[in-house]
Design a protein around this motif. Structure first.
Motif, PDB file in Angstrom:
ATOM      1  N   ASN A   1     -10.603  -1.099 -38.141  1.00 56.47           N
ATOM      2  CA  ASN A   1     -10.879  -2.515 -37.891  1.00 56.47           C
ATOM      3  C   ASN A   1     -11.697  -2.620 -36.608  1.00 56.47           C
ATOM      4  O   ASN A   1     -11.176  -2.371 -35.520  1.00 56.47           O
TER       5      ASN A   1
ATOM      6  N   LYS B   1     -19.596  -9.061 -45.263  1.00 54.39           N
ATOM      7  CA  LYS B   1     -18.483  -9.417 -44.388  1.00 54.39           C
ATOM      8  C   LYS B   1     -18.995  -9.991 -43.065  1.00 54.39           C
ATOM      9  O   LYS B   1     -18.459 -10.994 -42.559  1.00 54.39           O
TER      10      LYS B   1
ATOM     11  N   LYS C   1     -21.492   1.455 -40.219  1.00 54.47           N
ATOM     12  CA  LYS C   1     -21.003   2.333 -41.292  1.00 54.47           C
ATOM     13  C   LYS C   1     -20.993   3.788 -40.837  1.00 54.47           C
ATOM     14  O   LYS C   1     -20.014   4.523 -41.087  1.00 54.47           O
TER      15      LYS C   1
ATOM     16  N   GLU D   1     -21.092  -4.369 -48.696  1.00 53.06           N
ATOM     17  CA  GLU D   1     -19.861  -5.088 -48.382  1.00 53.06           C
ATOM     18  C   GLU D   1     -19.762  -5.380 -46.886  1.00 53.06           C
ATOM     19  O   GLU D   1     -19.295  -6.459 -46.484  1.00 53.06           O
TER      20      GLU D   1
ATOM     21  N   ARG E   1     -12.259  -6.273 -40.431  1.00 46.34           N
ATOM     22  CA  ARG E   1     -11.294  -5.294 -40.915  1.00 46.34           C
ATOM     23  C   ARG E   1     -11.777  -4.591 -42.185  1.00 46.34           C
ATOM     24  O   ARG E   1     -12.527  -5.147 -42.973  1.00 46.34           O
ATOM     25  N   GLY E   2     -11.301  -3.358 -42.366  1.00 44.68           N
ATOM     26  CA  GLY E   2     -11.508  -2.646 -43.622  1.00 44.68           C
ATOM     27  C   GLY E   2     -12.741  -1.777 -43.706  1.00 44.68           C
ATOM     28  O   GLY E   2     -13.205  -1.471 -44.803  1.00 44.68           O
ATOM     29  N   PHE E   3     -13.272  -1.311 -42.583  1.00 48.94           N
ATOM     30  CA  PHE E   3     -14.460  -0.456 -42.611  1.00 48.94           C
ATOM     31  C   PHE E   3     -14.194   0.881 -43.293  1.00 48.94           C
ATOM     32  O   PHE E   3     -15.127   1.549 -43.715  1.00 48.94           O
ATOM     33  N   GLU E   4     -12.927   1.259 -43.398  1.00 47.45           N
ATOM     34  CA  GLU E   4     -12.613   2.574 -43.967  1.00 47.45           C
ATOM     35  C   GLU E   4     -12.983   2.667 -45.446  1.00 47.45           C
ATOM     36  O   GLU E   4     -13.147   3.769 -45.975  1.00 47.45           O
ATOM     37  N   HIS E   5     -13.132   1.546 -46.127  1.00 50.59           N
ATOM     38  CA  HIS E   5     -13.449   1.609 -47.561  1.00 50.59           C
ATOM     39  C   HIS E   5     -14.678   0.796 -47.962  1.00 50.59           C
ATOM     40  O   HIS E   5     -15.066   0.816 -49.126  1.00 50.59           O
ATOM     41  N   MET E   6     -15.330   0.091 -47.031  1.00 51.62           N
ATOM     42  CA  MET E   6     -16.470  -0.758 -47.385  1.00 51.62           C
ATOM     43  C   MET E   6     -17.775   0.027 -47.477  1.00 51.62           C
ATOM     44  O   MET E   6     -18.025   0.933 -46.675  1.00 51.62           O
TER      45      MET E   6
ATOM     46  N   LYS F   1      -4.813   4.184 -39.908  1.00 51.05           N
ATOM     47  CA  LYS F   1      -5.561   4.533 -41.111  1.00 51.05           C
ATOM     48  C   LYS F   1      -6.709   3.558 -41.305  1.00 51.05           C
ATOM     49  O   LYS F   1      -7.818   3.942 -41.679  1.00 51.05           O
ATOM     50  N   GLU F   2      -6.432   2.278 -41.047  1.00 53.99           N
ATOM     51  CA  GLU F   2      -7.464   1.247 -41.188  1.00 53.99           C
ATOM     52  C   GLU F   2      -8.445   1.314 -40.027  1.00 53.99           C
ATOM     53  O   GLU F   2      -8.048   1.573 -38.889  1.00 53.99           O
TER      54      GLU F   2
END
Length: 320
Positions: A101, A132, A67, A128, A119-124, A98-99
């Motif tokens: 991953n 994941k 994170k 979460e 995938r998706g560390f930008e918003h987790m 932007k993503e």
């Protein structure tokens, strides 16, 4: 004359690793920086947070560092990119994503190492991320590694074909499908039985496809091992890789509230940052280190990364 004790042809996992790392070292001029942040306060806060959690809900150092790295990448997005470069024409394109991953090496249930793409560390948030990673481990237990890797490698092969690299594709197919080095895959009823497992319960090629950056937590393999990683592979088309070593206690000079220097034993987490010099210069990774350094020095922001629905006790701890 050597006495050979064993001869083993590369399996698919070894072939994939050999191909990616060879391509990386042939094409990417590596530059590395050894970053050694003081994580004493971060680990103290993490211990405080975990004291109010059940064993299955505790946040690991690995989850927290992923994170923190993701937050650092937001400050230095050029590190989270793919490169396309033509040596002969001296033409290059850098595609910043932007993503976020993260490709993360993970030991599978059969003992083999595989790099999974989360995938998706930008918003987790932290919870979460932990969920994941745990879900990826769960699905790995139902996964036949060679099947998932073959799916991913075939996708990569067809991408090469789209770019006109016919000879490279033909060589790869011949090496995988015929002769002593061919890959043995599931057939008949075994194949149908495996493919009947829902993709939500097993890993697929998408789960091991290229991420936007690779983070290897080598320290997790042995937390008591001294030393630190100082060089690691950049996997094309990625332009950056980060290697984490085990947390170590080191004598460190700090300053007290009066500004007086003091020598203390502090917890240091060596972090190797490798980047592709075609894509960036050293100054491009400085914002990443400055942002993460601010978190390490003032880690209270971590409370904001917890699942608000279960914050309760943690909010009281934060205000204590």
């Amino acid at each position: 004359m050597l006495t050979i004790t064993n001869k083993e042809h590369f399996g698919l996992q070894r072939k994939v690793v050999a191909n990616m790392t060879t391509e990386g070292w042939q094409n990417a001029p590596h530059v590395t920086y050894q970053y050694e942040p003081d994580v004493t306060e971060v680990l103290q806060l993490l211990k405080k947070i975990n004291a109010g959690r059940n064993a299955e809900n505790k946040i690991t150092i690995n989850t927290l560092m992923l994170k923190i790295i993701a937050e650092g990448l937001k400050a230095a997005p050029i590190m989270n990119a793919h490169i396309s470069y033509h040596k002969g024409l001296v033409k290059g394109i850098l595609k910043t994503a932007k993503e976020i991953n993260i490709s993360m090496p993970m030991i599978m249930p059969d003992g083999q190492m595989m790099t999974v793409n989360i995938r998706g560390f930008e918003h987790m948030n932290l919870d979460e991320i932990a969920e994941k990673i745990e879900d990826t481990r769960r699905r790995a237990e139902n996964t036949i590694l060679d099947e998932a890797m073959f799916e991913a490698s075939m996708y990569n092969t067809f991408q090469e074909l789209r770019h006109g690299r016919i000879l490279k594709v033909m060589g790869r197919l011949l090496g995988s499908l015929v002769g002593k080095h061919k890959i043995e895959r599931l057939r008949g009823e075994d194949k149908r039985r495996y493919e009947s497992i829902p993709t939500c319960d097993r890993l697929t090629g998408l789960d091991i496809a290229q991420g936007t950056i690779t983070v290897s937590n080598l320290g997790s393999l042995n937390r008591n091992l001294p030393g630190s990683v100082t060089l690691l592979d950049i996997i094309p088309p990625q332009v950056c890789a980060i290697g984490l070593s085990a947390v170590q206690e080191k004598a460190t000079v700090i300053t007290d509230h009066t500004g007086k220097p003091l020598l203390q034993t502090r917890k240091i987490l060596p972090m190797c940052i490798a980047f592709d010099h075609r894509a960036m210069d050293f100054g491009d990774i400085v914002p990443f280190m400055e942002h993460t350094e601010a978190i390490f020095k003032n880690p209270s922001v971590i409370y904001d990364w917890l699942d608000k629905s279960i914050l309760g006790t943690f909010q009281l701890l934060k205000n204590a």
